[in-house]
Motif scaffolding. Structure first.
Motif, mmCIF file in Angstrom:
data_model
loop_
_atom_site.group_PDB
_atom_site.id
_atom_site.type_symbol
_atom_site.label_atom_id
_atom_site.label_comp_id
_atom_site.label_asym_id
_atom_site.label_seq_id
_atom_site.Cartn_x
_atom_site.Cartn_y
_atom_site.Cartn_z
ATOM 1 N N LYS A 16 27.821 77.742 21.662
ATOM 2 C CA LYS A 16 28.850 78.148 20.697
ATOM 3 C C LYS A 16 30.243 77.901 21.266
ATOM 4 N N ALA A 17 30.443 78.213 22.545
ATOM 5 C CA ALA A 17 31.749 78.013 23.177
ATOM 6 C C ALA A 17 32.107 76.534 23.257
ATOM 7 N N LEU A 18 31.140 75.689 23.584
ATOM 8 C CA LEU A 18 31.425 74.249 23.678
ATOM 9 C C LEU A 18 31.676 73.637 22.310
ATOM 10 N N GLU A 19 30.925 74.079 21.314
ATOM 11 C CA GLU A 19 31.146 73.575 19.952
ATOM 12 C C GLU A 19 32.538 73.939 19.447
ATOM 13 N N ALA A 20 33.045 75.115 19.834
ATOM 14 C CA ALA A 20 34.362 75.567 19.371
ATOM 15 C C ALA A 20 35.493 74.698 19.904
ATOM 16 N N PRO A 121 33.633 85.262 25.961
ATOM 17 C CA PRO A 121 32.278 85.678 26.334
ATOM 18 C C PRO A 121 31.934 85.355 27.782
ATOM 19 N N PHE A 122 32.591 84.339 28.346
ATOM 20 C CA PHE A 122 32.371 83.995 29.741
ATOM 21 C C PHE A 122 33.537 83.142 30.219
ATOM 22 N N LEU A 123 33.552 82.847 31.512
ATOM 23 C CA LEU A 123 34.629 82.053 32.094
ATOM 24 C C LEU A 123 34.040 80.822 32.765
ATOM 25 N N CYS A 124 34.913 79.893 33.108
ATOM 26 C CA CYS A 124 34.523 78.748 33.924
ATOM 27 C C CYS A 124 35.489 78.633 35.092
ATOM 28 N N ILE A 125 34.948 78.329 36.249
ATOM 29 C CA ILE A 125 35.729 78.134 37.465
ATOM 30 C C ILE A 125 35.847 76.633 37.700
ATOM 31 N N ALA A 126 37.068 76.173 37.983
ATOM 32 C CA ALA A 126 37.283 74.753 38.276
ATOM 33 C C ALA A 126 36.611 74.407 39.601
ATOM 34 N N GLY A 127 35.889 73.298 39.598
ATOM 35 C CA GLY A 127 35.185 72.916 40.812
ATOM 36 C C GLY A 127 35.127 71.424 41.027
ATOM 37 N N LEU A 128 34.560 71.050 42.160
ATOM 38 C CA LEU A 128 34.287 69.663 42.518
ATOM 39 C C LEU A 128 32.813 69.570 42.889
ATOM 40 N N VAL A 161 40.368 80.116 37.537
ATOM 41 C CA VAL A 161 39.650 80.448 36.311
ATOM 42 C C VAL A 161 40.314 79.728 35.147
ATOM 43 N N LEU A 162 39.533 78.975 34.399
ATOM 44 C CA LEU A 162 40.059 78.215 33.265
ATOM 45 C C LEU A 162 39.605 78.842 31.946
ATOM 46 N N ARG A 163 40.548 78.939 31.016
ATOM 47 C CA ARG A 163 40.208 79.389 29.663
ATOM 48 C C ARG A 163 39.473 78.260 28.936
ATOM 49 N N PRO A 164 38.669 78.586 27.925
ATOM 50 C CA PRO A 164 37.890 77.555 27.233
ATOM 51 C C PRO A 164 38.697 76.350 26.761
ATOM 52 N N GLU A 165 39.911 76.568 26.258
ATOM 53 C CA GLU A 165 40.697 75.432 25.759
ATOM 54 C C GLU A 165 41.072 74.447 26.860
ATOM 55 N N ASP A 166 40.996 74.878 28.128
ATOM 56 C CA ASP A 166 41.337 73.989 29.238
ATOM 57 C C ASP A 166 40.116 73.349 29.895
ATOM 58 N N TRP A 167 38.920 73.698 29.467
ATOM 59 C CA TRP A 167 37.738 73.091 30.073
ATOM 60 C C TRP A 167 37.739 71.574 29.912
#
Length: 199
Positions: A16-20, A121-128, A161-167
């Motif tokens: 759902k988050a990726l579709e948004a 609903p969740f977060l994403c951490i920037a990584g390599l 920590v990146l917000r969904p719009e920045d993924w």
């Protein structure tokens, strides 16, 4: 530094988050690609989001922590300082997490603090990520930055920590790095102490 995070995101929440934000996912991917865990620590395997050959964003299992540099007696590289670096030629990824943990105190067990992203609903951490050598699986590390106001009372560094719009901006690097790899504004993260430390 962050050496422990929680992955309790359901695959339905993830899709759902990726579709948004219009991030495509592989048609064959299932909920098995996003296993849940209360703690993912250095050396554990966790699901990582990366851009596949068809430009879809796939979940791929990787080891938390790059192997130490050859010939050095050091542990895995699990946090990587982001300031002053360019990541245009790097393999960028996102680490999905329901929370990340920081610890305080000098004696074991240390106090454990759980950070979550407000209003998401969740977060994403920037990584390599890097391919594995020999028979080793791929591995990932988390990028760090100066602590924001929500983390500074607990620790002197924090993961990005990146917000969904920045993924998608991080995966495709369609925004300047200095606009992405920085702490979020005050009140973005909620924190709770989930374990008291020893006296």
């Amino acid at each position: 530094m962050c050496n422990d995070y929680e992955q309790r995101v359901t695959y339905a929440e993830y899709r759902k988050a990726l579709e948004a934000i219009d991030l495509p996912v592989p048609p064959h991917e299932t909920e098995l690609a996003l296993p849940q865990a209360d703690d993912i620590r250095i050396g554990d395997t966790g699901p990582v989001m990366r851009v596949a050959e068809d430009e879809a964003v796939e979940l791929f299992p990787m080891t938390f922590g790059f192997p130490p540099p050859a010939g050095k007696k050091a542990g895995p590289v699990f946090n990587f300082r982001s300031e002053g670096r360019s990541f245009a030629a790097s393999r960028r990824c996102l680490i999905p997490a329901s929370a990340f943990f920081e610890f305080t105190g000098t004696k074991y067990p240390k106090a454990k603090h759980r950070f979550t992203l407000n209003d998401a609903p969740f977060l994403c951490i920037a990584g390599l990520w890097r391919e594995g050598q020999g028979n080793q699986p791929p591995a990932f590390t988390m990028l760090t930055t100066a602590p924001g106001p929500d983390v500074a009372p607990i620790h002197n560094r924090q993961v990005v920590v990146l917000r969904p719009e920045d993924w998608p901006h991080w995966l495709h690097l369609t925004k300047p790095e200095n606009e992405l790899l920085r702490p979020l504004p005050e009140g973005s993260l909620a924190v709770e102490e989930v374990r008291s430390g020893s006296d």
